[in-house]
Design an enzyme around this catalytic site. Structure first.
Site, PDB file in Angstrom:
ATOM      1  CG  HIS A  71      -1.857  -1.015   1.074  1.00  0.00           C
ATOM      2  ND1 HIS A  71      -3.109  -1.434   1.683  1.00  0.00           N
ATOM      3  CD2 HIS A  71      -2.510  -2.094   0.066  1.00  0.00           C
ATOM      4  CE1 HIS A  71      -3.521  -2.440   1.473  1.00  0.00           C
ATOM      5  NE2 HIS A  71      -3.716  -2.402   0.243  1.00  0.00           N
ATOM      6  CD  GLU A  73      -1.867   3.402   3.305  1.00  0.00           C
ATOM      7  OE1 GLU A  73      -1.520   3.461   2.009  1.00  0.00           O
ATOM      8  OE2 GLU A  73      -3.357   4.335   3.936  1.00  0.00           O
ATOM      9  CB  CYS A  99      -6.511  -0.676   5.038  1.00  0.00           C
ATOM     10  SG  CYS A  99      -4.670  -1.567   4.743  1.00  0.00           S
ATOM     11  CB  CYS A 102      -2.379   1.509   6.411  1.00  0.00           C
ATOM     12  SG  CYS A 102      -1.317   1.040   4.553  1.00  0.00           S
TER      13      CYS A 102
HETATM   14 ZN   LIG Z   1      -3.938   0.323   3.275  1.00  0.00          ZN
END
Ligand SMILES: [Zn+2]
Ligand SMILES: [Zn+2]
Length: 140
Positions: A71, A73, A99, A102
């Site tokens: 992801h 992040e 999410c 993260c």
């Molecule tokens: Zn994430």
């Protein structure tokens, strides 16, 4: 033309960063910005550096998620880990609400605020964690 606010400026850049995503399940971009309004790191959704991208070989699906993708992040945070750059007291600008994984990583890294653009799949537990850790969360 009126001058852009810092928030608009950084979110515009995060949206451009997102356009580099290689996992088309979600085009997500992220910036980490320090207290001097300087960009410390950027990240977008994509594979591990040097490994094939989803736009080349297709997604690697498990339980309805593409597991090949890091992801945005995490990509932004992990670049800092690799290069030894502190993200303590940085703010995160991200195109989509983070999410759960993260969220935990951002809090644990010392991020003080998260500015997101799209209210995408907001996990109530992520909201609770941000609140408990006194991380400012705001839609831009
Ligand atoms: Zn994430
Ligand atoms: Zn993918």
């Amino acid at each position: 033309m009126s001058r852009k606010s810092w928030k608009e400026y950084f979110m515009d850049i995060a949206l451009i960063v997102a356009s580099r995503s290689t996992c088309d399940r979600a085009f997500v971009g992220c910036l980490l910005v320090n207290e001097d309004n300087r960009i410390v790191s950027t990240g977008y959704n994509g594979s591990i550096a040097g490994q094939p991208h989803c736009d080349e070989i297709g997604h690697t699906m498990r339980d309805g998620h593409c597991i090949a993708t890091i992801h945005s992040e995490m990509n932004a945070l992990l670049y800092c880990a690799k290069e030894g750059i502190s993200v303590k007291d940085c703010r995160c600008f991200v195109t989509h609400y983070p999410c759960l994984n993260c969220t935990k990583a951002l809090i644990q890294s010392g991020i003080t605020a998260v500015y997101y653009h799209e209210a995408y799949r907001i996990d109530p537990y992520a909201e609770e964690l941000f609140k408990r850790s006194r991380v400012h969360v705001e839609q831009v």
